[in-house]
Motif scaffolding. Sequence first.
Motif, PDB file in Angstrom:
ATOM      1  N   LEU A   1      26.208  36.043  38.628  1.00  0.00           N
ATOM      2  CA  LEU A   1      27.629  36.210  38.945  1.00  0.00           C
ATOM      3  C   LEU A   1      27.865  37.414  39.846  1.00  0.00           C
ATOM      4  O   LEU A   1      28.670  37.349  40.786  1.00  0.00           O
ATOM      5  N   SER A   2      27.181  38.529  39.566  1.00  0.00           N
ATOM      6  CA  SER A   2      27.331  39.700  40.430  1.00  0.00           C
ATOM      7  C   SER A   2      26.857  39.387  41.839  1.00  0.00           C
ATOM      8  O   SER A   2      27.512  39.744  42.823  1.00  0.00           O
TER       9      SER A   2
ATOM     10  N   LEU B   1      29.356  37.117  43.574  1.00  0.00           N
ATOM     11  CA  LEU B   1      30.590  37.807  43.947  1.00  0.00           C
ATOM     12  C   LEU B   1      30.381  38.669  45.189  1.00  0.00           C
ATOM     13  O   LEU B   1      31.188  38.627  46.128  1.00  0.00           O
TER      14      LEU B   1
ATOM     15  N   SER C   1      29.892  36.260  48.156  1.00  0.00           N
ATOM     16  CA  SER C   1      31.154  35.614  48.523  1.00  0.00           C
ATOM     17  C   SER C   1      32.060  36.584  49.270  1.00  0.00           C
ATOM     18  O   SER C   1      32.706  36.212  50.260  1.00  0.00           O
ATOM     19  N   GLU C   2      32.107  37.819  48.812  1.00  0.00           N
ATOM     20  CA  GLU C   2      32.905  38.834  49.505  1.00  0.00           C
ATOM     21  C   GLU C   2      32.395  39.075  50.912  1.00  0.00           C
ATOM     22  O   GLU C   2      33.168  39.431  51.808  1.00  0.00           O
TER      23      GLU C   2
ATOM     24  N   ARG D   1      35.020  46.069  39.497  1.00  0.00           N
ATOM     25  CA  ARG D   1      35.328  44.641  39.345  1.00  0.00           C
ATOM     26  C   ARG D   1      36.512  44.436  38.396  1.00  0.00           C
ATOM     27  O   ARG D   1      37.397  43.619  38.657  1.00  0.00           O
TER      28      ARG D   1
ATOM     29  N   TYR E   1      39.782  42.778  40.225  1.00  0.00           N
ATOM     30  CA  TYR E   1      40.118  41.389  39.912  1.00  0.00           C
ATOM     31  C   TYR E   1      40.937  41.245  38.625  1.00  0.00           C
ATOM     32  O   TYR E   1      41.163  40.128  38.159  1.00  0.00           O
TER      33      TYR E   1
ATOM     34  N   GLU F   1      34.460  37.483  36.134  1.00  0.00           N
ATOM     35  CA  GLU F   1      33.707  37.496  37.391  1.00  0.00           C
ATOM     36  C   GLU F   1      33.538  36.090  37.947  1.00  0.00           C
ATOM     37  O   GLU F   1      33.608  35.881  39.166  1.00  0.00           O
TER      38      GLU F   1
ATOM     39  N   ALA G   1      36.627  35.148  39.704  1.00  0.00           N
ATOM     40  CA  ALA G   1      36.712  35.805  41.008  1.00  0.00           C
ATOM     41  C   ALA G   1      35.854  35.088  42.042  1.00  0.00           C
ATOM     42  O   ALA G   1      36.251  34.955  43.212  1.00  0.00           O
ATOM     43  N   VAL G   2      34.681  34.617  41.641  1.00  0.00           N
ATOM     44  CA  VAL G   2      33.824  33.856  42.558  1.00  0.00           C
ATOM     45  C   VAL G   2      34.542  32.598  43.035  1.00  0.00           C
ATOM     46  O   VAL G   2      34.551  32.277  44.238  1.00  0.00           O
TER      47      VAL G   2
ATOM     48  N   HIS H   1      24.391  44.180  37.411  1.00  0.00           N
ATOM     49  CA  HIS H   1      25.470  44.285  38.391  1.00  0.00           C
ATOM     50  C   HIS H   1      24.996  45.011  39.649  1.00  0.00           C
ATOM     51  O   HIS H   1      25.378  44.649  40.769  1.00  0.00           O
TER      52      HIS H   1
END
Length: 426
Positions: free
Chosen positions: A40-41, A44, A47-48, A110, A114, A190, A193-194, A372
């Motif tokens: 997930l980290s 994210l 994706s950013e 995070r 978010y 998280e 957020a993704v 993370h």
Amino acid sequence: MQPYVNSYYADTRNSGREFPILDQVVETDVCIIGAGYTGLSSALFLSEAGYRVTVLEAAKVGFGASGRNGGQLVNSYSRDVDVIEARYGARTAEVLGSMIFEGGDIIRERIAQYGIECDYRQGGIFAALNPKQLRGLAEQKRGWERYGNDQLHMLDATDIAGQIGSDAYVGGLLDKSGGHIHPLNLALGEAAAVIKLGGRIYEQSGAVDIRYGEPIVVSTAKGQVRAKYLLIAGNAYLNKDLDTRVTSKSMPCGSQIVVTEPLSEKVARELITNNYCVEDCNYLLDYYRLTADNRLLYGGGVVYGAREPDDIEQLILPKILKTFPQLKGVKIDYRWTGNFLLTMSRMPQFGRVEKNAYYMQGYSGHGVTCSHLAGKLISEMIRGDAERFEAFASLPHMPMLGGRTFQAPLTAMGAAYYALRDRFGV
């Protein structure tokens, strides 16, 4: 279908979206195997940075250690900077030491960025059970201050008695840059957020085959992902036959947690005055904290090879009563086991299996913050800045003693030796 394990976290998770099962062919920039903190980290950060990201999860988001752990934000790695310097040299220690507080900073960023509701509370205590451990904490404080942590405070016997309602400790170290969270709600936040950034997450969609090349093709039971890059981030819950280059140099281990019935505000504050999380300094350490609804969450012990013990409560309740005898008669409402991935060096394993395929795993009990950081490093790596990722990848990945047959009993023998040293304070 694999649902969440029956835990306090699963019962108090934030309501949110369900993620679909992959039943088609998907094109993406980066395919990530595993929807725990590492995956997930990474998703994210990527994706950013504008990458199309697809995450495959064999069960549920946060199903493994990311949704079952003690919820403590503990800085550094399972081996601290002094050990890193002794093993790998001053230059490696300097590079890795510069990152030891970054994972916790990322989590706090995070949460704020978010709006993740995960019961974050500031501060953690390392509690010393004997003078040797207290001297070790003084050395740790000096080492961490070298790398910029100015939120550390030594506690003598009087100080720690004012923080923790137990006579077990001779002192401790308070790290106000540590803290604690509801770990499953952090993972779910998280993941949301993704999705918000255009990423895709598929649950009940475990990878069953990888065909390396350009593109890499990852197959699930009902679908397929074609990707420019692959990140393997399954940790202790990764299919051991998916790629043995990744799975053969580490060992899943189980850790047990219980959660009490709700305590009164008065009793809760008597146990932990300022709502810090606590871990002791033993080799096989115990850890505990209060939940948002004033339950005591207490974990400890290791089962090598990830076998689930017959009676978790019988393992942990005596530890609780040894620490807090005033809780005699307390009711245990939840009990569960979660697996983490142990490496021989106790250092994380980051590396490359093909020119466009990477893995990150093996945090050896320090995964909340380091995972993370890992997501940030793989994002830097894929974007062309390999320096910090390679600092970890250059560490030797030693096979576990005894191979698959004997690694668990041999590791347990070694742990028993150190537990005996802890007992006698030597």
